[in-house]
Scaffold this active site. Structure first.
Site, short mmCIF file in Angstrom:
data_model
loop_
_atom_site.label_atom_id
_atom_site.label_comp_id
_atom_site.label_asym_id
_atom_site.label_seq_id
_atom_site.Cartn_x
_atom_site.Cartn_y
_atom_site.Cartn_z
N SER A 260 0.84 -1.19 0.00
CA SER A 260 0.00 0.00 0.00
C SER A 260 0.88 1.25 0.00
O SER A 260 1.71 1.43 -0.88
CB SER A 260 -0.95 -0.04 1.20
OG SER A 260 -1.95 0.95 1.07
N ASP B 167 -5.50 -3.49 -2.82
CA ASP B 167 -4.62 -3.22 -1.68
C ASP B 167 -4.09 -4.50 -1.03
O ASP B 167 -4.85 -5.36 -0.61
CB ASP B 167 -5.38 -2.40 -0.64
CG ASP B 167 -4.48 -1.83 0.43
OD1 ASP B 167 -3.30 -2.23 0.47
OD2 ASP B 167 -4.94 -0.99 1.21
#
Length: 717
Positions: free
Chosen positions: A310, A455
């Site tokens: 991320s 993600d």
């Protein structure tokens, strides 16, 4: 402050002082190809049911028909009791979790007051404040030693006995290593014949092969570095220094052949393992990683293996695509001028979220992210440029497919900025994206058959198992900034470089009662979250199982926890100003200072092994540095070679060409020739050429973590 210091202070805020500030690395054609790949799956082909029915015929819905469940039939549990009790039980558990959360907040508040008014008073409080004022590691180390002297921690270092490592074995081994090393050095200095030197060297090598292992006799136990603010037991430090000297003696021994040295260092490297820096997600909290990386870089302990997820993937990409000299110029407050992902106004965000379901625009993020990745650089190109191994964790948009750890082995031609975007695609913030691969002509194409990814923090924030699988990593250094995890970080017996001051390090933070209540509440919270997940009671907002953001492992052998402030939550999706980034850099460095000595001791042995391994490796010239060497020749992955061999333009024309290829290729080719006629094989190769090309791009993809080991666990049971 004199004029040179003022000039230096101004330079770190000047955007023109950072390298390539005005340069746009990415080609507009690459963004256009990425946009086409994103929109490819969204277009619907116009197909009529037959010649007499129109396209998109309106059909009145049957009101009596049951609505399709959000989950598939196989996922939805059945049974009367499950249907009746699911929601009441879910509300009861959530209510109890809320009560536990409130009790946990009160407990932590009590511990803070206890430490402030009981543990930290008088001179040691002033010494601790002086410690946290330091922005340079050398000054920090002096302040830490002064605090250790005041608390009596220096006397603890001089005592060999300690429950968390085998001091008797280490003491005996240090004497044996010193004696063996002295004998070899003396014989080499006196010019003794090889028949005398070789037995002494073999004895030294045998000792090294027996003790150079991960956490041998507990010398890498974090508890050994958690009783003082600086350093560890004198015996442990003496052992590490002696092992390094012995490795250097073996490396410089002219009586041992280069081949024997290579096999020896290869054995040590396999047993000792590798170190990796793991950068967690956390939105804009991830900018604390810049300070952590700067502290490790300035002290020469930045690992070559780096993984990011991320927001941490953006920081990892910057580190892995730049050299040390470039990083020292980049990791300054002026870098904030290049962080422009959230520059749009609130009206644009609301309109985009209403139209697309995402707050940010994917193409804009791709353009801004490409600067941190030096344009459309691939994982392999980054490794060849800097010698650093970049890893990015991505999760498929399908909730049941396994995750992927992209690096120069599993996906060498994958474009880094596409992997960073995929790893940062939080549902509701950024829509899932397509990974892109660079073809031989330099153009980009969809990777993994156009599947979309999102993600990585949702399931594998810290991919320790995959790192161990690919690179033998067994010493992860984790920089953890996830806000929902930082709130629950508490080490009741102290952490590396941060001992408990109560009862001279042998007490508990907040007293035994405070630590016991904190641990009980935290374990109870974890228990109820696992109950909800295993009973499949949790809903799935945005089609995602969110339980893993709490239940996965977020720590490593060393875990660095930068201290956040309440305003960080307000700016969690905002670009930092140079002043805010300067504070985050400073806090990140200070949080890493207590870990420096532990990391130095680990890398002291690891770097000595790698230096000997690369110096005497038959595939690498001794003059080549690890950081500056490239990979010449074709990849040696057997799977890649097999797939290359089946491509039409790679087929050998005669037996001599066939014999020159690898043994695996020869076996596969001969086996195929026995099973199929030659004409059928040619037709098959023509019809499946495109498939093999796509398979070649995906040939080395290995999947990550729990999904990878689930089948093996079932077999063991």
């Amino acid at each position: 402050m004199n004029s040179p210091e003022k000039s230096a202070a101004c330079d770190i805020y000047d955007p023109k002082s950072i390298p390539d500030y005005d340069r746009e690395f990415i080609d507009p054609d690459d963004l256009r190809q990425f946009e086409n790949a994103l929109n490819d799956n969204e277009s619907n082909s116009l197909v009529a049911l037959n010649d007499w029915r129109p396209i998109y015929q309106r059909v009145r819905k049957n009101r009596g028909r049951r609505k399709k469940p959000r989950r598939t039939t196989d996922e939805t549990r059945e049974g009367v009791l499950y249907t009746v009790l699911k929601w009441p039980f879910l509300f009861i558990v959530f209510g109890w979790i809320t009560v536990l959360g409130f009790a946990y907040a009160l407990t932590r508040f009590y511990i803070v007051l206890y430490e402030r008014w009981v543990s930290w008073r008088g001179k040691k409080e002033s010494l601790r404040r002086e410690l946290w004022k330091q922005t340079d590691y050398n000054n920090w180390l002096k302040a830490a030693q002064a605090l250790d002297n005041h608390l009596g921690n220096q006397q603890w270092k001089e005592i060999d006995e300690y429950a968390y490592y085998d001091h008797l074995t280490i003491n005996k081994l240090v004497n044996q290593l010193r004696k063996a090393r002295t004998d070899v050095e003396l014989q080499m200095r006196n010019g003794v014949s090889s028949s005398t030197v070789i037995p002494a060297t073999e004895e030294l090598c045998a000792l090294l092969e027996g003790c150079v292992k991960n956490n041998f006799a507990g010398v890498e136990n974090p508890r050994l570095y958690s009783e003082t603010y600086s350093g560890t037991k004198n015996l442990v430090q003496e052992y590490i220094d002696e092992v390094e000297k012995c490795i250097q003696v073996v490396s410089n021994n002219k009586w041992v052949s280069n081949e024997d040295k290579y096999h020896h260092f290869k054995h040590l490297d396999t047993n000792f393992g590798r170190t990796a820096l793991c950068l967690s997600g956390g939105a804009t909290f991830a900018y604390y990683h810049f300070g952590v990386a700067r502290a490790l870089l300035d002290n020469g302990v930045l690992p070559e293996i780096i993984t990011g997820t991320s927001g941490g993937a953006l920081v990892a990409a910057l580190i892995a695509t730049r050299t040390d000299e470039e990083l020292k110029q980049l990791l300054v407050p002026a870098l904030a001028h290049r962080i422009r992902a959230s520059s749009e106004g609130m009206a644009s965000w609301i309109w985009r979220w209403w139209r697309t379901g995402a707050r940010f625009d994917t193409i804009t993020w791709a353009r801004e992210c490409s600067w941190f990745c030096r344009g459309s650089t691939t994982f392999k190109e980054a490794y060849e440029r800097t010698g650093r191994i970049l890893n990015v964790s991505c999760v498929p948009s399908d909730p049941h497919s396994p995750t992927i750890l992209a690096n120069y082995l599993t996906s060498p031609n994958c474009v880094i900025w596409s992997a960073v975007l995929a790893s940062a695609a939080v549902p509701g913030i950024l829509n899932p994206v397509v990974l892109m691969t660079k073809k031989r002509d330099g153009t980009l194409a969809p990777y993994s058959f156009g599947h979309k990814w999102k993600d990585g923090s949702l399931r594998t924030d810290i991919p320790i198992r995959a790192l161990n699988l690919h690179f033998n990593v067994n010493f992860p250094i984790v920089s953890q900034v996830n806000p929902h995890i930082n709130l629950f970080f508490f080490s009741s017996r102290g952490s590396v470089g941060r001992p408990v001051t109560h009862r001279r390090g042998r007490g508990w933070r907040g007293g035994f009662l405070g630590s016991a209540i904190e641990q009980y509440i935290k374990l109870d919270l974890n228990k109820w979250l696992r109950v909800l997940r295993h009973l499949e009671l949790l809903p799935r907002p945005l089609g995602q199982d969110w339980s893993e953001i709490w239940l996965q492992k977020f720590s490593g052998t060393i875990t660095i926890w930068p201290k956040t402030i309440p305003s960080d939550f307000y700016y969690i999706l905002s670009d930092p100003t140079p002043e805010r980034l300067a504070r985050m850099l400073n806090v990140g460095q200070q949080s890493a200072f207590p870990m420096i000595q532990f990391i130095k001791n680990r890398l002291k042995i690891e770097n000595a092994i790698l230096k000997g391994l690369h110096q005497y490796s038959p595939a690498v010239s001794p003059a080549q540095s690890r950081r500056k060497r490239g990979h010449a020749g074709k990849p040696s992955d057997p799977m890649v070679e097999r797939l290359d061999h089946n491509l039409p333009d790679r087929q050998p024309d005669n037996k001599e060409d066939l014999s020159d290829s690898s043994g695996i290729d020869s076996n596969v080719s001969s086996r195929d020739s026995c099973l199929q006629p030659s004409s059928n094989r040619r037709n098959r190769r023509r019809s499946t050429g495109n498939i093999f090309q796509e398979m070649r791009r995906q040939s080395a993809v290995f999947f990550d973590d729990s999904d990878l080991y689930a089948e093996d666990d079932k077999k063991v049971e």
